[in-house]
Scaffold this active site. Structure first.
Site, PDB file in Angstrom:
ATOM      1  N   HIS A   1      -5.565  33.582   8.191  1.00 22.01           N
ATOM      2  CA  HIS A   1      -4.697  32.451   7.836  1.00 22.01           C
ATOM      3  C   HIS A   1      -5.095  31.785   6.519  1.00 22.01           C
ATOM      4  CE1 HIS A   1      -8.253  30.724   9.524  1.00 22.01           C
ATOM      5  NE2 HIS A   1      -7.896  29.532   9.107  1.00 22.01           N
TER       6      HIS A   1
ATOM      7  N   ASP B   1     -16.154  27.944  12.596  1.00 22.70           N
ATOM      8  CA  ASP B   1     -15.586  27.617  11.291  1.00 22.70           C
ATOM      9  C   ASP B   1     -16.685  27.172  10.327  1.00 22.70           C
ATOM     10  OD1 ASP B   1     -12.961  27.043   9.879  1.00 22.70           O
ATOM     11  OD2 ASP B   1     -13.903  25.076   9.707  1.00 22.70           O
TER      12      ASP B   1
END
Ligand code: GLC
Length: 529
Positions: A336, A216
């Site tokens: 997402h 991430d």
């Protein structure tokens, strides 16, 4: 609990070693995939029970968005304990079961690692707050005195990605840096304890048997020395367009070199995938040099519209850049964080055509849960059910990320459509009964069967994912045509049918083909020829 079953899975696909080079990787968003205990929130046991569906769909690997202990200020991207499962998602035993059963089915598991920041409820941050200014524990984060007469102004002009200043002031007067929500303090990656801790976290999950990590904000870990001002506002507009003092600093690469050494200690081809928003494909390729990570998301592709010349330019640029470092290019349409591509592109025909185009390109492709059902973005969620932190910001992003996170429909004609037995944390639209896995299974015209067929054909024709180039064929305006060995792909991105001589026999088509010489509007066809 240690699993090394991954070692038994085949490591070579296509023409080069490395299962990941042409893998189709399915993103599971755990909150919204399947709920086993009726609390309206997806969980690991739900994921485990649906692994056979993913096997049958035909993907190679599954990436799980975070399921770690977290106060959920940013849907789990605020991690309080990197080695624990949030009770909302289950237990470590459940995670082990997912990994083990996936491997038994021949599926690989990639977990999400969030190294740029943690939760403000992480033990280190709580200690840093308790121990006060000047304490060594504060050095693991970016604490600074404020500017102005009494330190009432933030230490620099950086803005949070979610809006507002990237700094929050604590009770004793110091400020700490958070590139995202205030509940997500950034780690100081200059600190050896931070570096050691993350190598240890990598080993923890590798020992449990995971096949890799999606990293991430991989471009954010290192900040420019001295944390210099950016010198302008509306900094969000610069994201992904230029190197910033907090994004894509060259120092990040040193971190990934040390991580690669850890990954290589393990048998079975464990991989690192960078979520790196960089200004160019060339800068993305730097993360994929042979001693760094294996893949990076191709956000340049994701942000390209449904337009033949633009797509061709991005495809060429991506392949050219990745070729220089010997890394596979990746392709992605949805995840997402973005509006689902059916809605972004303007309709199901285009979404289906875009999926076949993506799956014909050399390299690895990412599929976001629900895109195989042709789900649209949910655009009318009431404000009171939204949970995305960016939504609540006054000056931040548009806050639309909840609309792609609505739990997916499995079966039945009433919400939650087999997602679970107790509702769903975001309401599902009434039309989703017709889009459920059950409703689409066995219907050759359905999007689910299109994805299943595409993945079956891709497996039977390994040249689709292999290699690092496409051979472009002459094509009318608005049409893409390319050859890969004895396989040809044609894609019409225009709203009108286009006459084009059939280059062979049809393998698969995203829309009905009335005549072989006419490529319908917004349609992609795979040919053997
Ligand atoms: C990544 C995630 C996103 C999250 C952010 C902060 O961009 O994909 O969902 O909000 O990082 O962790």
């Amino acid at each position: 609990m240690t699993q090394h079953l991954a070692d038994a899975l085949p490591t070579t696909t296509g023409t080069l070693p490395g299962w990941w080079r042409d893998a189709v990787i399915y993103q599971v968003y755990p909150r919204s995939f399947a709920d086993s205990n009726g609390d309206g929130m997806g969980d690991l046991e739900g994921i485990r029970s649906r692994l056979p569906y993913l096997k049958e769909l035909g993907v190679d690997a599954v990436w799980l968005s975070p399921f770690y202990a977290s106060p959920q200020a940013d849907a789990g991207y605020d991690v309080a304990d990197y080695r624990a499962i949030d009770p909302m998602f289950g237990t470590l035993h459940d995670a082990d079961a997912v990994i083990r059963e996936a491997h038994e089915l021949g599926l690989r598991i990639i977990v999400d690692l969030v190294p740029n920041h943690c939760s403000d409820q992480h033990e280190w941050f709580k200690q840093a707050l308790r121990e006060g200014p000047g304490s060594p524990l504060r050095e693991r984060f970016h604490f600074r005195p404020g500017q102005g007469e009494s330190g009432e102004l933030p230490p620099n002009d950086w803005e949070s990605i979610f809006g507002g200043p990237a700094w929050t002031r604590v009770a004793d007067g110091e400020w700490y840096l958070h590139l995202f929500a205030p509940e997500q303090p950034d780690f100081n990656w200059e600190h050896p304890a931070v570096q050691d801790e993350f190598r240890s976290v990598l080993r923890f999950w590798l020992d449990l048997g995971v096949d890799g990590f999606r990293i991430d904000v991989a471009h954010g870990l290192v900040k420019a020395p001295g944390l210099p001002d950016l010198g302008r506002d509306e900094q969000l507009k610069l994201l992904g367009n230029q190197v910033l003092p907090f994004f894509d600093q060259d120092g990040v690469h040193e971190i990934y070199r040390t991580w690669r050494k850890v990954l290589d200690e393990y048998a079975g081809d464990r991989i690192g995938v960078a979520e790196a928003w960089t200004p160019s494909a060339d800068r993305t390729a730097l993360y994929l040099r042979p001693d760094e990570l294996h893949q990076a998301f191709n956000f340049h592709y994701l942000t390209t519209g449904w337009d033949a010349p633009a797509l061709r330019a991005t495809i060429d640029e991506s392949l050219d850049s990745m070729r220089t470092v010997g890394a596979p290019t990746t392709w992605v349409l949805s995840n997402h964080d973005v509006v689902r591509h059916r809605t972004r592109f303007g309709g199901l025909d285009r979404a289906r055509a875009a999926a076949l185009l993506m799956l014909a390109l050399p390299g690895s492709a990412y599929v976001y849960q629900g895109e195989e059902l042709g789900l649209p973005e949910v655009t009318d969620l009431p404000d009171e059910v939204r949970q995305d932190p960016s939504f609540f910001k006054e000056n931040g992003q548009d806050g639309l990320r909840d609309g792609c996170r609505v739990p997916i429909p499995w079966s039945g004609d009433q919400a939650p459509y087999g997602f679970g037995t107790g509702g769903s944390w975001l309401p599902q639209p009434a039309e989703w009964a017709g889009l459920s896995v059950e409703a689409q299974t066995g219907d050759p015209a359905s999007t689910l069967e299109l994805y299943r067929s595409a993945l079956r054909v891709r497996r039977a024709h390994p040249q689709l994912g292999a290699g690092d180039a496409v051979e472009w064929l002459p094509a009318p305006e608005g049409v893409l045509a390319f050859r890969r060995g004895d396989f040809v792909c044609t894609a019409n991105t225009t709203g009108e049918p286009v006459r084009l001589p059939a280059p062979g026999t049809v393998l698969l088509t995203s829309g009905e083909l009335a005549e072989p010489d006419v490529l319908p509007a917004d349609t992609t066809v795979w040919w053997q020829g």
